[in-house]
Write a protein that holds these residues in place. Structure first.
Motif, PDB file in Angstrom:
ATOM      1  N   THR A   1       0.862  -1.172   0.000  1.00 44.06           N
ATOM      2  CA  THR A   1       0.000   0.000   0.000  1.00 44.06           C
ATOM      3  C   THR A   1       0.902   1.225   0.000  1.00 44.06           C
ATOM      4  OG1 THR A   1      -1.562  -1.236   1.355  1.00 44.06           O
ATOM      5  CG2 THR A   1      -1.954   1.117   1.118  1.00 44.06           C
TER       6      THR A   1
ATOM      7  N   HIS B   1      -2.845   6.172  -1.314  1.00 45.36           N
ATOM      8  CA  HIS B   1      -4.283   5.984  -1.356  1.00 45.36           C
ATOM      9  C   HIS B   1      -4.915   7.218  -1.982  1.00 45.36           C
ATOM     10  CE1 HIS B   1      -3.573   8.254   2.325  1.00 45.36           C
ATOM     11  NE2 HIS B   1      -4.803   8.713   2.180  1.00 45.36           N
TER      12      HIS B   1
ATOM     13  N   SER C   1       1.640   7.953   1.331  1.00 43.01           N
ATOM     14  CA  SER C   1       1.532   7.401   2.677  1.00 43.01           C
ATOM     15  C   SER C   1       2.917   7.198   3.260  1.00 43.01           C
ATOM     16  CB  SER C   1       0.801   6.057   2.637  1.00 43.01           C
ATOM     17  OG  SER C   1      -0.459   6.197   2.035  1.00 43.01           O
TER      18      SER C   1
ATOM     19  N   CYS D   1       5.073   5.619   6.981  1.00 46.50           N
ATOM     20  CA  CYS D   1       5.002   4.824   8.199  1.00 46.50           C
ATOM     21  C   CYS D   1       4.891   5.761   9.401  1.00 46.50           C
ATOM     22  CB  CYS D   1       6.250   3.948   8.308  1.00 46.50           C
ATOM     23  SG  CYS D   1       6.378   3.007   9.846  1.00 46.50           S
TER      24      CYS D   1
ATOM     25  N   LEU E   1       4.529  -0.761   2.977  1.00 40.60           N
ATOM     26  CA  LEU E   1       3.640  -0.244   4.012  1.00 40.60           C
ATOM     27  C   LEU E   1       2.345  -1.056   4.033  1.00 40.60           C
ATOM     28  CD1 LEU E   1       4.026   3.574   3.307  1.00 40.60           C
ATOM     29  CD2 LEU E   1       4.870   2.375   5.333  1.00 40.60           C
TER      30      LEU E   1
ATOM     31  N   ARG F   1      -1.682  -1.536   6.165  1.00 42.12           N
ATOM     32  CA  ARG F   1      -2.680  -1.008   7.093  1.00 42.12           C
ATOM     33  C   ARG F   1      -3.894  -1.921   7.046  1.00 42.12           C
ATOM     34  NH1 ARG F   1      -5.317   4.895   6.271  1.00 42.12           N
ATOM     35  NH2 ARG F   1      -6.342   3.803   4.536  1.00 42.12           N
TER      36      ARG F   1
ATOM     37  N   PHE G   1      -0.718   3.819   8.394  1.00 44.04           N
ATOM     38  CA  PHE G   1       0.196   3.014   7.595  1.00 44.04           C
ATOM     39  C   PHE G   1       1.497   2.782   8.361  1.00 44.04           C
ATOM     40  CE2 PHE G   1      -2.554   4.903   4.380  1.00 44.04           C
ATOM     41  CZ  PHE G   1      -2.850   3.801   3.592  1.00 44.04           C
TER      42      PHE G   1
END
Length: 263
Positions: A28, A31, A40, A42, A57, A59, A69
């Motif tokens: 991921t 998004h 995104s 961490c 990553l 989630r 994430f």
């Protein structure tokens, strides 16, 4: 009510499985928010790409937007640090292996699968002397395994054997008078979970083993007065008996054990 004999024989023939292997998790990287792509990162290390080992990553909780994430490796490090601190102060390893500290929802799907494995490895490495904690970690691990998959079934067979052995070890170190309350409830939970694993395997032999384990669980839950889990075990026994009578059975979690992720 000795339900261990079949597992002892089965374990001697089991193929070793490497529970340190990590399966790939769906990446991921970004998004969609409205019409724009939001990068995104961490929330633990703030890195935006894969970690040093190339893991992406992930989630699998209720966080939304750009939050939640993290790299699997970062979550594990965080959970281990939190677990050590919790054990020193409370005698357990807390909930960081089980739930997102941001949204407080339990992790789901692949992320839960990998974190339950990581929890077992952590407890084995640092707290294996605490047999009750070790049993709880093994219980939660076996509950995320897919008994129809060869690798998971092999790992599950090893865990079931290990749980039976740990219960026997605890019994040797406690008198019959001491074996009540928390200890007897743990034995009942172990028997139930092993029964559930065998029920999900679905073969005639495994279903017969499941009946034996559920029967042991009913007996033990009766001794500790746990009416809810007596009912759950009896419903699963009825499902298996229906299968032996030629009916299809469901292996959903609708009548599953009442055993909190936090236990």
């Amino acid at each position: 009510h000795n339900c261990n004999a079949r597992h002892l024989r089965k374990h001697t023939q089991a193929t070793e499985c490497n529970i340190t292997d990590m399966m790939e998790i769906e990446p991921t990287q970004a998004h969609v928010k409205g019409d724009s792509m939001v990068s995104s990162s961490c929330w633990l290390c703030l890195g935006e790409g894969p970690d040093a080992s190339g893991m992406p990553l992930v989630r699998n909780c209720s966080c939304r937007g750009s939050s939640g994430f993290a790299h699997l490796s970062c979550i594990i490090r965080y959970a281990e640090i939190d677990g050590r601190n919790c054990y020193r102060s409370m005698g357990n390893i807390g909930t960081a292996f089980q739930e997102c500290p941001n949204c407080k929802q339990e992790f789901q799907n692949d992320l839960r699968y990998h974190l339950e494995r990581a929890r077992v490895l952590f407890v084995e490495r640092e707290f294996s002397h605490d047999r009750m904690l070790y049993l709880r970690a093994l219980i939660h691990r076996v509950r995320v395994l897919d008994a129809e998959q060869d690798a998971d079934r092999a790992e599950g067979d090893q865990i079931c054997y290990k749980m039976d052995s740990l219960i026997d070890e605890l019994k040797r170190h406690h008198s019959q008078q001491e074996w009540n309350g928390e200890f007897m409830k743990m034995e009942a939970v172990v028997k139930y979970v092993i029964g559930l694993f065998h029920m999900h395997s679905g073969t005639e032999e495994s279903l017969q083993e499941a009946l034996e384990y559920f029967g042991c669980a009913v007996y033990l839950f009766t001794l500790v007065g746990d009416e809810i889990n007596i009912l759950s075990a009896k419903k699963n026994i009825a499902k298996i008996e229906a299968r032996f009578n030629g009916e299809e059975i469901s292996t959903d979690e609708g009548n599953d054990l009442e055993f909190s992720q936090r236990q």
